[in-house]
Design a protein around this motif. Sequence first.
Motif, mmCIF file in Angstrom:
data_model
loop_
_atom_site.group_PDB
_atom_site.id
_atom_site.type_symbol
_atom_site.label_atom_id
_atom_site.label_comp_id
_atom_site.label_asym_id
_atom_site.label_seq_id
_atom_site.Cartn_x
_atom_site.Cartn_y
_atom_site.Cartn_z
ATOM 1 N N GLY A 217 -0.431 -5.299 -12.391
ATOM 2 C CA GLY A 217 0.978 -5.161 -11.998
ATOM 3 C C GLY A 217 1.385 -3.576 -11.682
ATOM 4 O O GLY A 217 2.107 -3.470 -10.827
ATOM 5 N N LYS A 218 0.779 -2.845 -12.617
ATOM 6 C CA LYS A 218 1.165 -1.458 -12.092
ATOM 7 C C LYS A 218 0.858 -1.102 -10.988
ATOM 8 O O LYS A 218 1.719 -0.239 -10.009
ATOM 9 C CB LYS A 218 0.563 -0.880 -13.369
ATOM 10 N N HIS A 219 -0.422 -1.496 -10.625
ATOM 11 C CA HIS A 219 -0.810 -0.627 -9.246
ATOM 12 C C HIS A 219 -0.265 -1.412 -8.028
ATOM 13 O O HIS A 219 0.411 -0.759 -7.156
ATOM 14 C CB HIS A 219 -2.313 -1.092 -8.985
ATOM 15 N N TYR A 220 0.264 -2.556 -8.274
ATOM 16 C CA TYR A 220 1.122 -3.378 -7.206
ATOM 17 C C TYR A 220 2.295 -2.664 -7.144
ATOM 18 O O TYR A 220 2.883 -2.435 -5.841
ATOM 19 C CB TYR A 220 1.126 -4.853 -7.477
ATOM 20 N N LYS A 221 2.913 -2.290 -8.112
ATOM 21 C CA LYS A 221 4.429 -1.764 -8.276
ATOM 22 C C LYS A 221 4.206 -0.406 -7.411
ATOM 23 O O LYS A 221 5.164 -0.099 -6.600
ATOM 24 C CB LYS A 221 4.825 -1.524 -9.665
ATOM 25 N N GLN A 222 2.995 0.389 -8.005
ATOM 26 C CA GLN A 222 2.764 1.532 -7.261
ATOM 27 C C GLN A 222 2.909 1.566 -5.718
ATOM 28 O O GLN A 222 3.587 2.238 -4.810
ATOM 29 C CB GLN A 222 1.719 2.150 -7.821
ATOM 30 N N ALA A 223 2.015 0.602 -5.405
ATOM 31 C CA ALA A 223 2.100 -0.001 -3.985
ATOM 32 C C ALA A 223 3.004 0.005 -3.456
ATOM 33 O O ALA A 223 3.602 0.496 -2.088
ATOM 34 C CB ALA A 223 0.834 -0.884 -3.747
ATOM 35 N N TYR A 224 4.053 -0.730 -3.958
ATOM 36 C CA TYR A 224 5.408 -1.048 -3.489
ATOM 37 C C TYR A 224 6.252 -0.041 -3.306
ATOM 38 O O TYR A 224 6.834 0.135 -2.295
ATOM 39 C CB TYR A 224 5.949 -2.169 -4.289
ATOM 40 N N THR A 225 6.419 0.878 -4.345
ATOM 41 C CA THR A 225 6.882 2.065 -4.259
ATOM 42 C C THR A 225 6.653 3.053 -3.142
ATOM 43 O O THR A 225 7.474 3.531 -2.247
ATOM 44 C CB THR A 225 6.772 3.107 -5.710
ATOM 45 N N PHE A 226 5.373 2.974 -2.807
ATOM 46 C CA PHE A 226 4.976 3.935 -1.629
ATOM 47 C C PHE A 226 5.149 3.152 -0.365
ATOM 48 O O PHE A 226 5.926 3.989 0.496
ATOM 49 C CB PHE A 226 3.265 3.920 -1.441
ATOM 50 N N LEU A 227 5.434 1.987 -0.285
ATOM 51 C CA LEU A 227 5.797 1.322 0.798
ATOM 52 C C LEU A 227 7.228 1.629 1.025
ATOM 53 O O LEU A 227 7.527 1.726 2.159
ATOM 54 C CB LEU A 227 5.264 -0.034 0.655
ATOM 55 N N ALA A 228 8.161 1.639 -0.092
ATOM 56 C CA ALA A 228 9.412 1.569 0.070
ATOM 57 C C ALA A 228 9.738 2.994 0.746
ATOM 58 O O ALA A 228 10.754 2.965 1.154
ATOM 59 C CB ALA A 228 10.232 1.363 -1.302
ATOM 60 N N GLU A 229 8.917 3.871 0.301
ATOM 61 C CA GLU A 229 9.192 5.387 0.886
ATOM 62 C C GLU A 229 8.888 5.389 2.303
ATOM 63 O O GLU A 229 9.227 6.389 2.942
ATOM 64 C CB GLU A 229 8.539 6.347 0.115
ATOM 65 N N LEU A 230 7.966 4.449 2.708
ATOM 66 C CA LEU A 230 7.592 4.654 4.176
ATOM 67 C C LEU A 230 8.726 4.601 4.977
ATOM 68 O O LEU A 230 9.612 3.691 4.886
ATOM 69 C CB LEU A 230 6.582 3.656 4.321
ATOM 70 N N ARG A 231 8.617 5.241 6.161
ATOM 71 C CA ARG A 231 9.894 5.305 7.010
ATOM 72 C C ARG A 231 9.592 4.238 7.997
ATOM 73 O O ARG A 231 8.490 4.240 8.900
ATOM 74 C CB ARG A 231 9.913 6.711 7.972
ATOM 75 N N ALA A 232 10.352 3.132 8.172
ATOM 76 C CA ALA A 232 10.083 1.986 9.007
ATOM 77 C C ALA A 232 10.776 2.106 10.173
ATOM 78 O O ALA A 232 11.972 2.283 10.254
ATOM 79 C CB ALA A 232 10.372 0.553 8.363
ATOM 80 N N THR A 233 10.072 1.909 11.386
ATOM 81 C CA THR A 233 10.497 2.170 12.596
ATOM 82 C C THR A 233 10.410 0.904 13.430
ATOM 83 O O THR A 233 9.423 -0.033 12.818
ATOM 84 C CB THR A 233 9.902 3.109 13.475
#
Lengths: 138, 1131
Positions: free
Chosen positions: B253-269
């Motif tokens: 769960g910790k790693h998935y959450k971490q991945a989600y956080t990185f993803l949320a920081e990603l600039r989506a175009t």
Amino acid sequence: MSSYYFVIVALQDNPIFEMEFQAKGEKREDNGRYLNQFVAHAALDLVDLHAQQNPSMYLKAVDKFNQWNVSAFVTASKMRFLMLHNVKNDDGIKMFFQEMYEIYTKHALNPFYTHNTEIKSPAFEKKAQGLAKRYLLG
Amino acid sequence: MYFSLTLQPRPAMDVGSVPVELTTRPRANVAFCGLDLGKPEHQTVWEAFTESRGSEREFLRFTNYDLSHVFPQAKTKRTSYEAYVERGILKSNWLHKHTKLIPAVGVYFFDLDWDEGDFTTLKDQCARELLQFKKNLSGRDSRLCLVLVQRRASSPVNDNKLAAERAHDLTQACEIPLKSLFVLQYTEHLLGFVMRLETAIMDMAKSYYSGEYRRLSAQNQLLTKGSHQLLFIRHHFKMGTFQELKQDLTAAGKHYKQAYTFLAELRATDPNLLEVKTVAGIINYKICQLLFEQNSPLDAIHQLRRHIENFKTSVGPAALAFEHYAWLSRQNSLFGDLFDLAVRRGLVPIQTQHPGFYYLSAAQHALLRKKAAQQLCQAMTLFSRRQDAPDIPEPDPLIDAGSVPYYGQRPWRAAVAKGEAPDPQLEEIAIKALQYHEKHTNQSNIIIPLLSGAVSQFKKYRGPRHKRRQMVLLAEEYIANSEHDKALSILMHVLLDYRQERWPSLLTEILATALRAAYLAANPVHYLTLAIEYMSAWTDCSRELRDSLLNDVARILDGQIPTKPFADLEDKSSLWTDKLQTALKPDCPVVLDMDKLRSCIHCKAYFKSPTYSSDETIQLLVYVRSELNLDINFVSNFSVHFNHNVYDSQCAVTDPRVLGLVAGRTHTFNFTFPANQQHVGGQIKVVGVSMILGNQNWSGTAPKPLVMLKWSAASLGTQFFKLAWDPIPQKKTERESSFMELPHRLSATIAHRPARMSLKWSLEGPALCEELLPLKIELTNNESGDIGNVQATITTTSAGTNFTLDPNLAADRPSLTVDIPPIRSGSSQSVSVLVRSTEVGTKDVDLTIYYETSLNVESEGKNVLCKCHRHDVMKLSVERAFDLGGFLLSRKVSPISKIRAGEPFILAVDISSRSECGHGLELGECAVELGSNVKSIGNSNHVDSLPGSSQVLGVQLLKGETARDCYFLQADNPTETEVTSLGVFRYKWKRETYQHWNEGRFILPSPIVLTCPISLNLRTPPHARVRTPLPVQYSLLNRSDRIQEINLQMNSSEAFMFSGSKQLSLRIPPGKKEFLQYNLYPLVAGYVALPKLHLQLDPETTPVDLDSIVDEMLPAYIFVMPHGKGAKSPS
């Protein structure tokens, strides 16, 4: 953008007063009134539940349907005030409910008004409009 | 490349959905080799591993491979990421590869027993094959183990020298450590061995996944934050997956959450937005899944809320807005599925949080998607038509949709490096292709299951109004999907509920929807029902629509197809033509149940009076009111139904001139009819009212349909105001309220006609107890005609009172029916019965006279045989006739309570009359039925005998007078302790004026009988004379059976001189009599006491004084006459 639909639902789930408020220039949707009534009617399930659990009269947002949030206020005599709104305006709605409660109470004291029946008073409507202008659209 | 090895081409993933590998929790992957499933032993072993894997078993997944199977080869691991070009976030084959293809543990099975004869050969074969298996797995760190399948049970390796030796040899040959060698004994304990083996395998798998995790974690250190944003996400996702395979959910769960956080920081175009959203959806799914698994549903709900919040506004290219809604819908429905799964595993949802809300939300977004698709794809069609090109662009940019290397990437732009500019022309074509696909997707098929899911969830978790609302949405979606019949059936069902609600505008709206559905489905019955309901005054239906609906109803009744109720509906004329033929049969009318409708036609029934006597005419008013704005003139029959259907035909109207219902007017139908004599005493009830629409008498070639509107008692009577239409607060008009105030009464009693007959009772005085009393009743016919079939029934409820007709028969019946001959008008007839009551008190005697008479009932104009009855109650007071008393008298005629055996005594019976019946009562024969111990001595030649026959025969008594009957009796044997019954006194009596003798009986007293040792008697003349000697003789009789010793002493008296023994001792043998003679010489005149005799029994031993016996038996006085004048004393 903001639009509101306000309804007072009496003890037997019958609506006794309905009103819609829109910001100026807002165009009304087709059969919007009917949709609003549906949402309000369905929300009664949750209003009743919240009213059991929550001691205060103002219940905040109890239900959500598409863009509509449903806020509720349940009076001591179990009349339910429901407000459908598509913008966030907790304080305004709360004030509106409270003021509305006051004018409803005054109206209920009128000996010519039978409780739980439709309110057909132009004065009441006018006052409601005034409150809406002040708290909801102002 | 392993690409060729891995994937069969997969179907393109829907927007926002998650790969199938994720929908179930991943299990550690284990590869079996060497199991030949053709062999029964191996088959059993395989089944032991794979079947019935309950939650208590290890999280393992088994695949059986051939020895020739080659596993995906490992790529060379990077040591640096400097030159790495990011092309996407998550590779779409990675999950499949690591959860399904690459085993964490390779298990090689080999049949070998320790005591195998040819051990060395087999050992070599095993080593060879194992090596091959190892080679297949080369490049991976997969753990390897060898399992020997043994057919014979053997002791553990440690205790078995041969086994230990051979195991050592084997591991040497196979180049594996000893702890990687397992033995599976094929015995009845196979499953136990398998479980233990699984634990060992799981440990090895965990160590493999830990290794993989550490390797990945080390690689992750090589990344730099600025340039490898995508890789960070990928690595954390992979690390999470390895942890999950290791069954460490918290770390995962910790790693998935971490991945989600990185993803949320990603600039989506716009170009990569779909990829970001898809991956976000996948990771969010994993996070929520694990949170539910760890039993923290609230965190899961928060996670979803954040997730939706993050991406709510990221619509992406406007032309593909429907994709965004599809994505949102999918996120919600996936979460709903997860929630539902958790609920099935024991999570308890609440009314405000249950899967239904997520299904509902998913359905809402699906609806938005549909709306967006309709807007966007409409334009696309126009565009392509103008180009005269086929709808699908060439070459199809979506052809590779199933095999994009990274999740969520566009097939025409897959795996491009970051920053590569998209080709605008290709983009345009691709968007068109997507729109084309969207256009050919039936969104209703997505929406309907979602809504159905929501409905069932809301049903489960008590949201009745939500549920109904969703059912309406569902019905609307069915209409949109042209499944009109389904929509209609849902709506008809929901309408039942909404009719109970008091929100008229909602009901109106649903009625309108249902009306559409009924038109589209061409369902004439429902269409008529709904039209009639929708036309009512309380709906906000427009006037034009009302007119056209009424017109439609008329058309259907005329056998024609209706017009479209709403202009925007498609024409269904042909369907209607078919349906009308089959649904509406002219010979049996279609019945519409008006109780369930808030209809536009109301009925009320009213009996004018609550009771009608059987010769009266029943008056029934039926009010009918149409709430329409138009007149109805197609009613052909109006009839009322009663609980007795004989009346039905009398209350029917078929005249079309009367039956036209005028708008807004209350019609009153007045029915009068006579009551049926069979129902006299019962009730007449209106059970329904029906109205037939259509032409009943149509004789043309084309049959016309008929429709029957039916109101049952519920809507006509008491339920009327609750169900039909009152609860909806309406605008009250004058006329409406007047209809509301009309009375209703649905039942009336048919009472008996009051009888015109007078009764006269004749009875002399009060009745006497036990008396058979004649009772005379005089009936006088006051009817205008003769009466016949007269029957009198006389009954009483008082116990002990009975009737009879014949005095010679016993009166034993508490009720009596007498047939009486017909009585002419004005004349009388009398009936006599005899009554006997055994108890005192006031008795009610009920008399009912039934008779029939012929009457002329006005309304029918003919004579009707009318049954009448007259009921009367008489109070009969019963008195006691006599008081009887029985007394015992001694020989001296003095009352006694005890008697002595053998001594005669007198029984006196007093009969005193108490009744005041005006006449004397005459006594007849009287007799005593003596008890066994008593005998009469009346007829013996005893000196003092009393007459034996009745002395009271023929005596007449008035009130207060008493007659006494005496009997001289003697008791034989003494009964010291208990009483002895003297018997029964029977007597006959009658009133002076009546003939019948009545009998009475009286139970005589029961005295105690004492023993009497000695019997005394004195014989004297009746009287003495002064100074004239008076000889007396005492006799003493010994009644006992022994010799009696007696001392006798005669006391001196002042009134007498006497001669004889003054003192004497006697001995009397049993049964003997001793006589003692005295000569008395009276000195004074008058009633003089005799000298007192004193007796003593057994003077020697125990002296007993016999004074009481003496007093009882001997006379104490004698009358001494004075000397006559002139008479000389004899001396």
